[in-house]
Design a protein around this motif. Structure first.
Motif, mmCIF file in Angstrom:
data_model
loop_
_atom_site.group_PDB
_atom_site.id
_atom_site.type_symbol
_atom_site.label_atom_id
_atom_site.label_comp_id
_atom_site.label_asym_id
_atom_site.label_seq_id
_atom_site.Cartn_x
_atom_site.Cartn_y
_atom_site.Cartn_z
ATOM 1 N N UNK A 149 0.693 -1.217 0.080
ATOM 2 C CA UNK A 149 0.002 -0.204 0.368
ATOM 3 C C UNK A 149 0.771 0.915 -0.155
ATOM 4 N N UNK A 150 1.813 1.014 0.454
ATOM 5 C CA UNK A 150 2.434 2.502 0.971
ATOM 6 C C UNK A 150 3.093 2.659 -0.315
ATOM 7 N N UNK A 151 3.997 1.479 -0.895
ATOM 8 C CA UNK A 151 5.141 2.155 -2.046
ATOM 9 C C UNK A 151 3.942 2.588 -3.127
ATOM 10 N N UNK A 152 2.784 1.745 -3.462
ATOM 11 C CA UNK A 152 1.239 2.488 -4.439
ATOM 12 C C UNK A 152 1.036 3.883 -4.150
ATOM 13 N N UNK A 153 0.437 4.015 -2.741
ATOM 14 C CA UNK A 153 0.675 5.545 -2.719
ATOM 15 C C UNK A 153 2.218 6.455 -2.868
ATOM 16 N N UNK A 154 2.806 6.178 -2.699
ATOM 17 C CA UNK A 154 3.560 7.513 -2.839
ATOM 18 C C UNK A 154 3.997 7.390 -4.842
ATOM 19 N N UNK A 155 3.549 6.625 -5.251
ATOM 20 C CA UNK A 155 3.654 6.373 -6.675
ATOM 21 C C UNK A 155 2.273 7.486 -6.979
ATOM 22 N N UNK A 156 1.495 7.512 -6.584
ATOM 23 C CA UNK A 156 0.574 7.460 -6.598
ATOM 24 C C UNK A 156 0.867 9.156 -7.232
ATOM 25 N N UNK A 157 1.130 9.437 -5.566
ATOM 26 C CA UNK A 157 1.638 11.299 -4.625
ATOM 27 C C UNK A 157 2.406 11.560 -5.959
ATOM 28 N N UNK A 158 3.323 11.441 -6.099
ATOM 29 C CA UNK A 158 4.532 11.500 -7.396
ATOM 30 C C UNK A 158 3.982 12.398 -9.074
ATOM 31 N N UNK A 159 3.517 10.984 -9.318
ATOM 32 C CA UNK A 159 2.211 11.226 -10.523
ATOM 33 C C UNK A 159 1.272 12.646 -10.663
ATOM 34 N N UNK A 160 0.808 12.820 -9.234
ATOM 35 C CA UNK A 160 -0.241 13.257 -9.477
ATOM 36 C C UNK A 160 0.888 15.136 -9.259
ATOM 37 N N UNK A 161 2.255 14.938 -8.769
ATOM 38 C CA UNK A 161 3.400 16.516 -8.519
ATOM 39 C C UNK A 161 3.212 16.522 -9.701
ATOM 40 N N UNK A 162 3.820 15.719 -10.958
ATOM 41 C CA UNK A 162 4.165 15.745 -11.810
ATOM 42 C C UNK A 162 3.442 16.029 -12.731
ATOM 43 N N UNK A 163 2.256 16.073 -12.881
ATOM 44 C CA UNK A 163 1.107 15.944 -14.004
ATOM 45 C C UNK A 163 0.503 17.320 -13.186
ATOM 46 N N UNK A 164 0.778 17.965 -11.949
ATOM 47 C CA UNK A 164 0.634 19.473 -11.930
ATOM 48 C C UNK A 164 2.128 20.650 -12.184
ATOM 49 N N UNK A 165 2.508 19.804 -12.253
ATOM 50 C CA UNK A 165 3.682 20.840 -12.416
ATOM 51 C C UNK A 165 3.798 20.923 -13.826
ATOM 52 N N UNK A 166 3.627 20.505 -14.462
ATOM 53 C CA UNK A 166 3.065 20.105 -16.180
ATOM 54 C C UNK A 166 2.258 20.735 -17.207
ATOM 55 N N UNK A 167 0.957 20.484 -15.946
ATOM 56 C CA UNK A 167 -0.086 21.941 -15.823
ATOM 57 C C UNK A 167 0.143 23.165 -15.795
ATOM 58 N N UNK A 168 1.342 23.515 -14.823
ATOM 59 C CA UNK A 168 1.475 24.470 -14.290
ATOM 60 C C UNK A 168 1.961 25.284 -15.789
ATOM 61 N N UNK A 169 2.950 24.383 -16.260
ATOM 62 C CA UNK A 169 3.486 24.952 -17.031
ATOM 63 C C UNK A 169 3.497 24.931 -18.294
ATOM 64 N N UNK A 170 2.511 23.797 -18.444
ATOM 65 C CA UNK A 170 1.940 24.685 -20.119
ATOM 66 C C UNK A 170 0.234 25.376 -20.120
ATOM 67 N N UNK A 171 0.233 25.734 -19.107
ATOM 68 C CA UNK A 171 -0.768 26.966 -18.171
ATOM 69 C C UNK A 171 0.118 28.423 -18.462
ATOM 70 N N UNK A 172 0.946 28.395 -18.407
ATOM 71 C CA UNK A 172 2.213 29.204 -18.131
ATOM 72 C C UNK A 172 2.711 30.011 -19.454
ATOM 73 N N UNK A 173 3.192 28.857 -20.448
ATOM 74 C CA UNK A 173 2.756 28.685 -21.908
ATOM 75 C C UNK A 173 2.849 29.866 -22.434
ATOM 76 N N UNK A 174 0.990 29.402 -22.381
ATOM 77 C CA UNK A 174 -0.043 29.617 -22.727
ATOM 78 C C UNK A 174 -0.816 31.019 -22.818
ATOM 79 N N UNK A 175 0.137 31.667 -21.506
ATOM 80 C CA UNK A 175 -0.265 32.693 -20.868
ATOM 81 C C UNK A 175 -1.974 32.539 -20.602
ATOM 82 N N UNK A 176 -2.277 31.192 -19.813
ATOM 83 C CA UNK A 176 -3.483 31.696 -18.944
ATOM 84 C C UNK A 176 -3.213 31.566 -17.748
ATOM 85 N N UNK A 177 -1.878 32.028 -17.285
ATOM 86 C CA UNK A 177 -2.077 32.415 -16.058
ATOM 87 C C UNK A 177 -1.899 33.676 -15.404
#
Length: 73
Positions: free
Chosen positions: A45-73
């Motif tokens: 349970x713990x390794x799968x939980x950490x994997x999910x947390x890391x994937x969510x953080x990576x997706x959030x950072x990627x979304x931030x940079x995509x939105x920043x590049x399109x001047x949405x933010x």
């Protein structure tokens, strides 16, 4: 200044060249095999939980940079 130990010529059990005869020294440690009791299986349970947390953080950072590049933010 003297050597810290006995003279090599006076040490009992040494062969010419400095080696020892078979049987003059005991084995390094007793030989044991196996475990004293069964080891518990670690939880997955713990390794799968950490994997999910890391994937969510990576997706959030990627979304931030995509939105920043399109001047949405």
């Amino acid at each position: 200044m003297t050597a810290p130990g006995p003279e090599p010529d006076e040490v009992p059990g040494l062969e010419p060249g400095g080696s020892v005869r078979p049987g003059d020294t005991p084995p390094d440690a007793g030989q044991t095999s196996g475990l004293s009791h069964p080891q518990p299986m670690p939880s997955r349970k713990l390794p799968i939980g950490w994997l999910i947390v890391i994937v969510v953080l990576v997706l959030a950072v990627a979304a931030f940079f995509v939105l920043k590049a399109t001047d949405f933010l």
